[in-house]
Design a protein around this motif. Sequence first.
Motif, PDB file in Angstrom:
ATOM      1  N   ILE A 281      17.767  19.765  -4.127  1.00 49.86           N
ATOM      2  CA  ILE A 281      19.186  19.225  -4.430  1.00 49.86           C
ATOM      3  C   ILE A 281      19.367  17.991  -3.895  1.00 49.86           C
ATOM      4  O   ILE A 281      20.260  17.123  -4.611  1.00 49.86           O
ATOM      5  CB  ILE A 281      20.139  20.204  -3.427  1.00 49.86           C
ATOM      6  CG1 ILE A 281      20.010  21.938  -4.271  1.00 49.86           C
ATOM      7  CG2 ILE A 281      21.486  19.876  -3.212  1.00 49.86           C
ATOM      8  CD1 ILE A 281      20.649  22.850  -3.242  1.00 49.86           C
ATOM      9  N   VAL A 282      18.672  17.634  -2.421  1.00 47.75           N
ATOM     10  CA  VAL A 282      18.788  16.110  -2.254  1.00 47.75           C
ATOM     11  C   VAL A 282      18.255  15.290  -3.274  1.00 47.75           C
ATOM     12  O   VAL A 282      19.001  14.321  -3.543  1.00 47.75           O
ATOM     13  CB  VAL A 282      17.946  16.238  -1.007  1.00 47.75           C
ATOM     14  CG1 VAL A 282      17.686  14.566  -0.650  1.00 47.75           C
ATOM     15  CG2 VAL A 282      18.752  16.839   0.197  1.00 47.75           C
ATOM     16  N   ALA A 283      17.059  15.691  -4.062  1.00 43.59           N
ATOM     17  CA  ALA A 283      16.611  14.821  -4.991  1.00 43.59           C
ATOM     18  C   ALA A 283      17.474  14.697  -6.131  1.00 43.59           C
ATOM     19  O   ALA A 283      17.786  13.476  -6.635  1.00 43.59           O
ATOM     20  CB  ALA A 283      15.137  15.490  -5.434  1.00 43.59           C
ATOM     21  N   ALA A 284      18.115  15.842  -6.567  1.00 42.99           N
ATOM     22  CA  ALA A 284      19.027  15.719  -7.764  1.00 42.99           C
ATOM     23  C   ALA A 284      19.969  14.552  -7.644  1.00 42.99           C
ATOM     24  O   ALA A 284      20.437  14.098  -8.541  1.00 42.99           O
ATOM     25  CB  ALA A 284      19.371  17.029  -8.105  1.00 42.99           C
ATOM     26  N   ILE A 285      20.762  14.809  -6.326  1.00 45.58           N
ATOM     27  CA  ILE A 285      21.905  14.049  -6.014  1.00 45.58           C
ATOM     28  C   ILE A 285      21.410  12.687  -5.968  1.00 45.58           C
ATOM     29  O   ILE A 285      22.226  11.728  -6.408  1.00 45.58           O
ATOM     30  CB  ILE A 285      22.561  14.699  -4.748  1.00 45.58           C
ATOM     31  CG1 ILE A 285      23.142  15.917  -4.873  1.00 45.58           C
ATOM     32  CG2 ILE A 285      23.483  13.576  -4.167  1.00 45.58           C
ATOM     33  CD1 ILE A 285      23.793  16.697  -3.571  1.00 45.58           C
ATOM     34  N   ILE A 286      20.434  12.363  -5.233  1.00 42.68           N
ATOM     35  CA  ILE A 286      19.928  11.031  -5.224  1.00 42.68           C
ATOM     36  C   ILE A 286      19.718  10.486  -6.591  1.00 42.68           C
ATOM     37  O   ILE A 286      20.312   9.242  -6.929  1.00 42.68           O
ATOM     38  CB  ILE A 286      18.595  10.873  -4.577  1.00 42.68           C
ATOM     39  CG1 ILE A 286      18.752  11.195  -3.047  1.00 42.68           C
ATOM     40  CG2 ILE A 286      17.791   9.316  -4.851  1.00 42.68           C
ATOM     41  CD1 ILE A 286      19.493  10.011  -2.220  1.00 42.68           C
ATOM     42  N   PHE A 287      19.106  11.304  -7.585  1.00 45.66           N
ATOM     43  CA  PHE A 287      19.058  10.499  -8.822  1.00 45.66           C
ATOM     44  C   PHE A 287      20.522  10.573  -9.561  1.00 45.66           C
ATOM     45  O   PHE A 287      20.529   9.743 -10.413  1.00 45.66           O
ATOM     46  CB  PHE A 287      18.029  11.364  -9.749  1.00 45.66           C
ATOM     47  CG  PHE A 287      16.623  11.094  -9.410  1.00 45.66           C
ATOM     48  CD1 PHE A 287      15.825   9.972  -9.748  1.00 45.66           C
ATOM     49  CD2 PHE A 287      15.733  11.797  -8.225  1.00 45.66           C
ATOM     50  CE1 PHE A 287      14.625   9.853  -9.404  1.00 45.66           C
ATOM     51  CE2 PHE A 287      14.657  11.656  -7.961  1.00 45.66           C
ATOM     52  CZ  PHE A 287      13.863  10.647  -8.414  1.00 45.66           C
ATOM     53  N   GLU A 288      21.375  11.530  -9.439  1.00 51.87           N
ATOM     54  CA  GLU A 288      22.780  11.410 -10.095  1.00 51.87           C
ATOM     55  C   GLU A 288      23.432  10.024  -9.530  1.00 51.87           C
ATOM     56  O   GLU A 288      24.074   9.405 -10.295  1.00 51.87           O
ATOM     57  CB  GLU A 288      23.439  12.803  -9.607  1.00 51.87           C
ATOM     58  CG  GLU A 288      22.926  13.863 -10.364  1.00 51.87           C
ATOM     59  CD  GLU A 288      23.618  15.143 -10.288  1.00 51.87           C
ATOM     60  OE1 GLU A 288      24.708  15.090  -9.532  1.00 51.87           O
ATOM     61  OE2 GLU A 288      23.287  16.058 -10.876  1.00 51.87           O
ATOM     62  N   TRP A 289      23.215   9.938  -8.058  1.00 49.21           N
ATOM     63  CA  TRP A 289      24.023   8.466  -7.507  1.00 49.21           C
ATOM     64  C   TRP A 289      23.352   7.231  -8.202  1.00 49.21           C
ATOM     65  O   TRP A 289      23.923   6.555  -7.971  1.00 49.21           O
ATOM     66  CB  TRP A 289      23.878   8.611  -6.267  1.00 49.21           C
ATOM     67  CG  TRP A 289      24.588   9.718  -5.370  1.00 49.21           C
ATOM     68  CD1 TRP A 289      25.765  10.454  -6.102  1.00 49.21           C
ATOM     69  CD2 TRP A 289      24.677   9.995  -4.045  1.00 49.21           C
ATOM     70  NE1 TRP A 289      26.233  11.311  -5.107  1.00 49.21           N
ATOM     71  CE2 TRP A 289      25.670  10.970  -3.848  1.00 49.21           C
ATOM     72  CE3 TRP A 289      24.236   9.414  -3.220  1.00 49.21           C
ATOM     73  CZ2 TRP A 289      26.024  11.406  -2.674  1.00 49.21           C
ATOM     74  CZ3 TRP A 289      24.192  10.074  -1.615  1.00 49.21           C
ATOM     75  CH2 TRP A 289      25.278  10.987  -1.644  1.00 49.21           C
ATOM     76  N   ASP A 290      22.173   7.385  -8.604  1.00 49.92           N
ATOM     77  CA  ASP A 290      21.231   6.041  -8.890  1.00 49.92           C
ATOM     78  C   ASP A 290      21.853   5.925 -10.093  1.00 49.92           C
ATOM     79  O   ASP A 290      21.858   4.268 -10.390  1.00 49.92           O
ATOM     80  CB  ASP A 290      19.872   6.556  -8.923  1.00 49.92           C
ATOM     81  CG  ASP A 290      18.982   5.042  -9.298  1.00 49.92           C
ATOM     82  OD1 ASP A 290      19.324   4.291  -8.600  1.00 49.92           O
ATOM     83  OD2 ASP A 290      18.166   5.266 -10.213  1.00 49.92           O
TER      84      ASP A 290
END
Length: 195
Positions: free
Chosen positions: A43-52
């Motif tokens: 989940i942390v990884a997914a959100i980081i990539f969405e914010w990027d």
Amino acid sequence: MKITRSDLIKVCDDFIKNKIDKIDVENFASEMIYMDDDFEDEIVAAIIFEWDNEIINYEINEVNVKLWKKWLQTDENKLLEHNSWNVHIEPQKNICEKYNSLWKPINKKFKIGISDNWNENPINGLRHSQQEGTTGWFIWSGEYSDNNDFFKPICAEHLLQIRPEIIKYLGLEIGFRFLVDNKGYEDVWKDENIE
């Protein structure tokens, strides 16, 4: 360094409190990806990539940041429901079948009439005939009023961010009404006096 859910929740809180803006959120995400840091979970990884990359992902705005925060806290991801009209099409068809209505989808770019108290419960909906540039839908909470300024026009797609749970009713035919609340109450019927 391991990036945790708590780290991202702090970013969300700072954004919600206007301590940072969306450029800061994007820069944070880009830096985390560039540094190739370890992420606490998927989940942390997914959100980081969405914010990027806001262009190909969800807009970084207050509604979505609150949804990311909720996802981090509860594992419940509601972002698609609040950002994609198409996820509401099958539920619309199901509601129409359940209440013996033809599926009459609306143009999400057309206007609906909505009262100022749209965020209260229960919420009412009534579909009239379409006029040019409108869907024919009127949405309100509380007591109905005949005052000229009771309903304000908004594009139907704005419901994605403010009341996505009622989009499933917007495929009902002219004359249909609904009354629903956030506790699961649902009443849908055809008003034969509406054209």
